[in-house]
Design an enzyme around this catalytic site. Structure first.
Site, PDB file in Angstrom:
ATOM      1  N   SER A 140      43.612  16.888  27.925  1.00  0.00           N
ATOM      2  CA  SER A 140      42.650  16.861  27.131  1.00  0.00           C
ATOM      3  C   SER A 140      41.156  16.867  27.725  1.00  0.00           C
ATOM      4  CB  SER A 140      42.860  15.503  26.106  1.00  0.00           C
ATOM      5  OG  SER A 140      41.626  15.237  25.438  1.00  0.00           O
TER       6      SER A 140
ATOM      7  N   TYR B  26      43.885   6.024  25.396  1.00  0.00           N
ATOM      8  CA  TYR B  26      44.334   7.114  25.562  1.00  0.00           C
ATOM      9  C   TYR B  26      43.779   8.101  26.490  1.00  0.00           C
ATOM     10  CZ  TYR B  26      45.067  12.101  23.737  1.00  0.00           C
ATOM     11  OH  TYR B  26      45.058  13.399  23.700  1.00  0.00           O
TER      12      TYR B  26
ATOM     13  N   LYS C  13      45.933  10.151  29.834  1.00  0.00           N
ATOM     14  CA  LYS C  13      45.827  11.512  30.213  1.00  0.00           C
ATOM     15  C   LYS C  13      45.303  11.732  31.549  1.00  0.00           C
ATOM     16  CE  LYS C  13      47.277  13.298  26.428  1.00  0.00           C
ATOM     17  NZ  LYS C  13      48.356  13.890  26.135  1.00  0.00           N
TER      18      LYS C  13
HETATM   19  P1  NAD Z   1      51.382  15.270  17.622  1.00  0.00           P
HETATM   20  O1  NAD Z   1      51.457  13.769  17.281  1.00  0.00           O
HETATM   21  O2  NAD Z   1      51.398  16.145  16.301  1.00  0.00           O
HETATM   22  O3  NAD Z   1      52.774  15.781  18.397  1.00  0.00           O
HETATM   23  C1  NAD Z   1      53.344  14.944  19.510  1.00  0.00           C
HETATM   24  C2  NAD Z   1      54.658  14.923  19.031  1.00  0.00           C
HETATM   25  O4  NAD Z   1      55.189  13.881  20.171  1.00  0.00           O
HETATM   26  C3  NAD Z   1      55.252  14.202  17.776  1.00  0.00           C
HETATM   27  O5  NAD Z   1      55.995  15.081  17.110  1.00  0.00           O
HETATM   28  C4  NAD Z   1      55.977  12.946  18.080  1.00  0.00           C
HETATM   29  O6  NAD Z   1      56.713  12.670  17.067  1.00  0.00           O
HETATM   30  C5  NAD Z   1      56.142  13.331  19.343  1.00  0.00           C
HETATM   31  N1  NAD Z   1      56.656  12.109  20.314  1.00  0.00           N
HETATM   32  C6  NAD Z   1      55.659  11.029  20.563  1.00  0.00           C
HETATM   33  N2  NAD Z   1      56.252  10.263  21.419  1.00  0.00           N
HETATM   34  C7  NAD Z   1      57.480  10.574  21.761  1.00  0.00           C
HETATM   35  C8  NAD Z   1      58.361  10.001  22.541  1.00  0.00           C
HETATM   36  N3  NAD Z   1      58.447   9.185  23.326  1.00  0.00           N
HETATM   37  N4  NAD Z   1      59.810  10.928  22.437  1.00  0.00           N
HETATM   38  C9  NAD Z   1      59.603  11.883  21.791  1.00  0.00           C
HETATM   39  N5  NAD Z   1      58.833  12.216  20.951  1.00  0.00           N
HETATM   40  C10 NAD Z   1      57.721  11.682  21.068  1.00  0.00           C
HETATM   41  O7  NAD Z   1      50.199  15.765  18.264  1.00  0.00           O
HETATM   42  P2  NAD Z   1      49.697  17.247  18.829  1.00  0.00           P
HETATM   43  O8  NAD Z   1      48.106  17.108  18.041  1.00  0.00           O
HETATM   44  O9  NAD Z   1      50.576  18.241  18.732  1.00  0.00           O
HETATM   45  O10 NAD Z   1      49.385  16.753  20.430  1.00  0.00           O
HETATM   46  C11 NAD Z   1      50.296  17.180  21.310  1.00  0.00           C
HETATM   47  C12 NAD Z   1      50.022  16.749  22.870  1.00  0.00           C
HETATM   48  O11 NAD Z   1      48.450  17.403  22.961  1.00  0.00           O
HETATM   49  C13 NAD Z   1      49.722  15.210  22.818  1.00  0.00           C
HETATM   50  O12 NAD Z   1      50.198  14.746  24.012  1.00  0.00           O
HETATM   51  C14 NAD Z   1      48.152  15.028  22.640  1.00  0.00           C
HETATM   52  O13 NAD Z   1      47.472  13.949  23.133  1.00  0.00           O
HETATM   53  C15 NAD Z   1      47.605  16.237  23.332  1.00  0.00           C
HETATM   54  N6  NAD Z   1      46.289  16.757  22.942  1.00  0.00           N
HETATM   55  C16 NAD Z   1      46.245  16.847  21.358  1.00  0.00           C
HETATM   56  C17 NAD Z   1      44.945  17.055  21.033  1.00  0.00           C
HETATM   57  C18 NAD Z   1      44.486  17.353  19.563  1.00  0.00           C
HETATM   58  O14 NAD Z   1      43.196  17.404  19.093  1.00  0.00           O
HETATM   59  N7  NAD Z   1      45.544  17.668  18.636  1.00  0.00           N
HETATM   60  C19 NAD Z   1      43.807  17.413  22.090  1.00  0.00           C
HETATM   61  C20 NAD Z   1      44.019  17.327  23.258  1.00  0.00           C
HETATM   62  C21 NAD Z   1      45.556  16.851  23.824  1.00  0.00           C
END
Ligand code: NAD
Ligand code: UDP
Length: 337
Positions: free
Chosen positions: A124, A148, A152
């Site tokens: 991120s 958080y 990362k």
């Molecule tokens: P999200 O919460 O929609 O998706 C993450 C998924 O991981 C969810 O479906 C959740 O059920 C699953 N999950 C969490 N812990 C788990 C585990 N221990 N075992 C199995 N499944 C698990 O989030 P997103 O927005 O799709 O983000 C995806 C990734 O990108 C994350 O790592 C997040 O930190 C990173 N990210 C997101 C953003 C954003 O703005 N959305 C920005 C930067 C980075």
């Protein structure tokens, strides 16, 4: 080519699943549906026209993960799974460190045991911390302001070290900027539980009448209109960045960092007004105090991804606003309708 998507039922993972399948890859989802809904699976099937292989498994559960690796021969892994709410991470640091780090350790161990050495990681722009210089380039100093972000930062370091120790490993650390928007079908999208933390889901819920008014957090920043500036990227563009990263890892080793953003800074007011114009819906708002911890401006230098991955964002802010609203209006209660 078979690719494992941990967290593949989530917002970014589900869109990446679609792009991978449409690019001809076999994609397998592992998700414990902690922050997603099993209904997404049927929708992925409808979009791609193909059955979806998925496992309801916690990535931290090593035994269950082992079974997944025994059932498939993966060429690469994309690790989306993790907790992602900044505020919650301040209140529950241990849960964040445990889930985000343990899942990564379990995954890396399973990969090593099964000879899988290509890893794409969801990092991120938050790892740039309070950086004041924009655009942000991958070589700029990193440091975080909340648990958080530190997860990362730490996972990036773990993966860098593994790539040094194991020269056959190929790692892409993808630093996402601000993903918004949804698939053009309007059948998959971001489905926050409870009150949204991020700007676009807040706007769409005001548009739908679910929330009365938007609060704009500060208009006295040193930006053209005083409101915060961010690099909003369409989630489908972001998803395609993962396809590009997987392609790149096929013929490279080592560890590389890539910013995935548009390279354009957009203010809160610009986003609100674009949304209003594209969808013809007024968004009432009040300007309130700055949100603690927010920085004025954050946008990417996205040139490395263009040069090295042959990827760049192509969808516009208008596309993002239109697609976010299509998803929200077709699914007023998200997947849980
Ligand atoms: P999200 O919460 O929609 O998706 C993450 C998924 O991981 C969810 O479906 C959740 O059920 C699953 N999950 C969490 N812990 C788990 C585990 N221990 N075992 C199995 N499944 C698990 O989030 P997103 O927005 O799709 O983000 C995806 C990734 O990108 C994350 O790592 C997040 O930190 C990173 N990210 C997101 C953003 C954003 O703005 N959305 C920005 C930067 C980075
Ligand atoms: N923002 C806002 N009202 C909200 C949510 C966010 O004014 O209800 C602003 C926030 O201050 C920032 C921008 O919108 O300037 C993007 O915030 P978001 O939480 O979506 O992303 P992040 O700040 O994590 O990059």
């Amino acid at each position: 080519m078979a690719i494992l998507l941990t967290g593949g039922a989530g917002y970014i993972g589900s869109h990446t699943y679609v792009e991978l399948v449409q690019a001809g890859y076999d994609a397998v989802i592992v998700d414990n549906f902690y922050n997603s809904c099993p209904d997404v699976i049927e929708r992925l099937k409808a979009i791609t026209g193909k059955p979806v292989t998925y496992y309801d498994v916690d990535v931290c559960d090593r035994k269950a993960l082992e079974k997944v690796f025994l059932n498939h021969t993966f060429d690469a892994v994309i690790h989306f799974a993790g907790y992602k709410a900044v505020g919650e991470s301040v209140a529950k640091p241990l849960a964040y460190y445990r889930n985000n780090l343990d899942s990564t350790f379990a995954l890396c161990d399973a990969m090593q045991a099964h000879g899988v050495s290509r890893f794409v990681f969801s990092s991120s722009a938050t790892v740039y911390g309070l950086a004041e210089t924009v655009p942000l380039t991958e070589t700029m100093p990193t440091g975080c302001t909340n648990p958080y972000g530190w997860t990362k930062y730490m996972i990036e370091q773990v993966l860098r070290d593994i790539a040094v120790a194991h020269p056959d490993w190929a790692v892409a650390l993808l630093r996402y900027f601000n993903p918004i928007g949804a698939h053009e079908s309007g059948t998959i999208g971001e489905d926050p539980v409870g009150l949204p933390n991020n700007l676009m889901p807040f706007i769409t819920q005001v548009a739908s009448g679910k929330l009365a008014k938007l609060r704009v957090f500060g208009n006295d920043y040193d930006t053209p209109d005083g409101t915060g500036v961010r690099d909003y990227i369409h989630v489908v563009d972001l998803a395609r960045g993962h396809v590009a990263a997987c392609r790149y890892l096929l013929s490279h080793t080592g560890c590389e960092v890539f910013n995935l953003g548009t390279g354009l800074g957009v203010s809160v007011l610009e986003l609100i007004h674009t949304f209003e114009r594209v969808n013809n819906i007024p968004i009432p708002f009040d300007v309130v105090e700055r949100r603690p911890g927010d920085i004025a401006t954050c946008y990417a230098d996205a040139s490395k991804a263009k040069t090295v991955l042959d990827w760049e964002a192509s969808l516009t802010l208008e596309d993002m606003c239109r697609d976010s609203w299509r998803w929200q209006s077709q699914n007023p209660k998200g997947y849980r309708a």
